[in-house]
Design a protein around this motif. Structure first.
Motif, PDB file in Angstrom:
ATOM      1  N   TRP A  22       0.810  -1.221   0.000  1.00  0.00           N
ATOM      2  CA  TRP A  22       0.000   0.000   0.000  1.00  0.00           C
ATOM      3  C   TRP A  22       0.843   1.271   0.000  1.00  0.00           C
ATOM      4  O   TRP A  22       0.562   2.187  -0.797  1.00  0.00           O
ATOM      5  CB  TRP A  22      -1.000  -0.019   1.152  1.00  0.00           C
ATOM      6  CG  TRP A  22      -2.038  -1.083   0.935  1.00  0.00           C
ATOM      7  CD1 TRP A  22      -2.200  -2.217   1.678  1.00  0.00           C
ATOM      8  CD2 TRP A  22      -3.008  -1.147  -0.106  1.00  0.00           C
ATOM      9  NE1 TRP A  22      -3.225  -2.980   1.151  1.00  0.00           N
ATOM     10  CE2 TRP A  22      -3.735  -2.342   0.061  1.00  0.00           C
ATOM     11  CE3 TRP A  22      -3.328  -0.322  -1.170  1.00  0.00           C
ATOM     12  CZ2 TRP A  22      -4.774  -2.721  -0.789  1.00  0.00           C
ATOM     13  CZ3 TRP A  22      -4.360  -0.690  -2.017  1.00  0.00           C
ATOM     14  CH2 TRP A  22      -5.065  -1.875  -1.822  1.00  0.00           C
ATOM     15  N   PRO A  23       1.870   1.395   0.847  1.00  0.00           N
ATOM     16  CA  PRO A  23       2.707   2.600   0.743  1.00  0.00           C
ATOM     17  C   PRO A  23       3.426   2.689  -0.604  1.00  0.00           C
ATOM     18  O   PRO A  23       3.668   3.787  -1.115  1.00  0.00           O
ATOM     19  CB  PRO A  23       3.705   2.457   1.892  1.00  0.00           C
ATOM     20  CG  PRO A  23       3.011   1.595   2.871  1.00  0.00           C
ATOM     21  CD  PRO A  23       2.204   0.635   2.046  1.00  0.00           C
ATOM     22  N   GLY A  24       3.771   1.527  -1.182  1.00  0.00           N
ATOM     23  CA  GLY A  24       4.403   1.544  -2.498  1.00  0.00           C
ATOM     24  C   GLY A  24       3.471   2.092  -3.564  1.00  0.00           C
ATOM     25  O   GLY A  24       3.879   2.904  -4.410  1.00  0.00           O
ATOM     26  N   LEU A  25       2.212   1.664  -3.532  1.00  0.00           N
ATOM     27  CA  LEU A  25       1.245   2.195  -4.493  1.00  0.00           C
ATOM     28  C   LEU A  25       0.985   3.682  -4.261  1.00  0.00           C
ATOM     29  O   LEU A  25       0.851   4.453  -5.222  1.00  0.00           O
ATOM     30  CB  LEU A  25      -0.064   1.405  -4.414  1.00  0.00           C
ATOM     31  CG  LEU A  25      -0.012  -0.030  -4.930  1.00  0.00           C
ATOM     32  CD1 LEU A  25      -1.381  -0.678  -4.809  1.00  0.00           C
ATOM     33  CD2 LEU A  25       0.485  -0.090  -6.360  1.00  0.00           C
TER      34      LEU A  25
ATOM     35  N   PHE B   1       9.495   4.212   2.225  1.00  0.00           N
ATOM     36  CA  PHE B   1       8.421   5.023   1.645  1.00  0.00           C
ATOM     37  C   PHE B   1       8.936   6.406   1.262  1.00  0.00           C
ATOM     38  O   PHE B   1       8.670   6.901   0.158  1.00  0.00           O
ATOM     39  CB  PHE B   1       7.255   5.143   2.629  1.00  0.00           C
ATOM     40  CG  PHE B   1       6.184   6.090   2.178  1.00  0.00           C
ATOM     41  CD1 PHE B   1       5.341   5.761   1.131  1.00  0.00           C
ATOM     42  CD2 PHE B   1       6.039   7.334   2.783  1.00  0.00           C
ATOM     43  CE1 PHE B   1       4.355   6.648   0.702  1.00  0.00           C
ATOM     44  CE2 PHE B   1       5.060   8.222   2.360  1.00  0.00           C
ATOM     45  CZ  PHE B   1       4.216   7.878   1.314  1.00  0.00           C
ATOM     46  N   LEU B   2       9.681   7.042   2.157  1.00  0.00           N
ATOM     47  CA  LEU B   2      10.214   8.376   1.873  1.00  0.00           C
ATOM     48  C   LEU B   2      11.190   8.353   0.692  1.00  0.00           C
ATOM     49  O   LEU B   2      11.185   9.255  -0.145  1.00  0.00           O
ATOM     50  CB  LEU B   2      10.867   8.964   3.113  1.00  0.00           C
ATOM     51  CG  LEU B   2       9.918   9.264   4.286  1.00  0.00           C
ATOM     52  CD1 LEU B   2      10.697   9.750   5.496  1.00  0.00           C
ATOM     53  CD2 LEU B   2       8.852  10.266   3.877  1.00  0.00           C
ATOM     54  N   ALA B   3      12.004   7.300   0.620  1.00  0.00           N
ATOM     55  CA  ALA B   3      12.930   7.175  -0.510  1.00  0.00           C
ATOM     56  C   ALA B   3      12.168   6.960  -1.817  1.00  0.00           C
ATOM     57  O   ALA B   3      12.555   7.494  -2.870  1.00  0.00           O
ATOM     58  CB  ALA B   3      13.894   6.021  -0.269  1.00  0.00           C
TER      59      ALA B   3
ATOM     60  N   LEU C 285       8.849  -0.697  -4.365  1.00  0.00           N
ATOM     61  CA  LEU C 285       8.404  -1.067  -3.017  1.00  0.00           C
ATOM     62  C   LEU C 285       7.164  -1.959  -3.070  1.00  0.00           C
ATOM     63  O   LEU C 285       7.074  -2.958  -2.350  1.00  0.00           O
ATOM     64  CB  LEU C 285       8.131   0.203  -2.207  1.00  0.00           C
ATOM     65  CG  LEU C 285       7.791   0.040  -0.733  1.00  0.00           C
ATOM     66  CD1 LEU C 285       8.926  -0.662   0.011  1.00  0.00           C
ATOM     67  CD2 LEU C 285       7.504   1.391  -0.106  1.00  0.00           C
ATOM     68  N   ALA C 286       6.223  -1.634  -3.939  1.00  0.00           N
ATOM     69  CA  ALA C 286       5.027  -2.463  -4.093  1.00  0.00           C
ATOM     70  C   ALA C 286       5.389  -3.852  -4.624  1.00  0.00           C
ATOM     71  O   ALA C 286       4.776  -4.850  -4.228  1.00  0.00           O
ATOM     72  CB  ALA C 286       4.033  -1.777  -5.029  1.00  0.00           C
TER      73      ALA C 286
END
Length: 188
Positions: A24-27, A106-108, A124-125
């Motif tokens: 989810w954070p990747g998306l 996530f920040l990166a 990330l996703a």
């Protein structure tokens, strides 16, 4: 716990615990990145991100597969006095232990949008999707063997259920614990 009792956590739940906090954070990072034009442009960034998603998913899903299979083949039966950790506790422990890493990732991913829009988020996703696929494969092994795989919680270092310090898995019957094969919530 009594003498000789050990706390055990489900292998599939540990693997699956990182899937949602990466997916989810990747998306979200990919969506934020798609709004930024970046140095390479949106089209190149998103196409690169799609390729990174597929490659990362495959690498994460297949990584250490032989080690997981070897530990599953050499699994021994869990003792009567062993304590089976709940699915929610196992997932919460994994997420607490990795919260700063997940925030940094996530920040990166969001920051990478300045160069390749959306690519970092899709990377990330893809890692999250790979962990989910690995948990599904472990669930297939559990269904095939009609047993659930567990690992001692004191041996799980940094959330790795197939690390060097793991000597063997433990098994229970397929109805033990509160998670279905593959680490998903058991349907009621």
């Amino acid at each position: 716990m009594g003498r000789g009792a050990q706390s055990l956590a489900r292998v599939a739940v540990i693997v699956r615990a990182g899937a949602a906090p990466m997916w989810w954070p990747g998306l979200l990072a990919a969506a934020i990145g798609a709004l930024v034009p970046g140095l390479t442009g949106r089209r190149i960034g998103l196409l690169t991100g799609a390729a990174l998603f597929l490659v990362t998913m495959a690498v994460v899903a297949l990584a250490r597969g032989g080690r997981y299979a070897a530990l599953a083949r050499g699994a021994t039966r869990a003792g009567r006095t062993d304590f089976l950790q709940d699915r929610a506790v196992t997932a919460r422990n994994w997420r607490r232990g990795h919260r700063w890493w997940l925030l940094g990732a996530f920040l990166a991913a969001v920051a990478s949008a300045c160069v390749l829009p959306g690519a970092g988020g899709l990377l990330l996703a893809g890692a999250g999707a790979g962990l989910w696929a690995k948990a599904v494969r472990i669930g297939q092994w559990e269904r095939r063997d009609d047993a659930l795989y567990w690992v001692r919680t004191d041996r799980v270092e940094r959330g790795r259920p197939a690390g060097k310090q793991i000597e063997a898995y433990r098994t229970t019957g397929p109805v033990a614990g509160d998670a279905a094969p593959g680490g998903a919530r058991r349907s009621r």
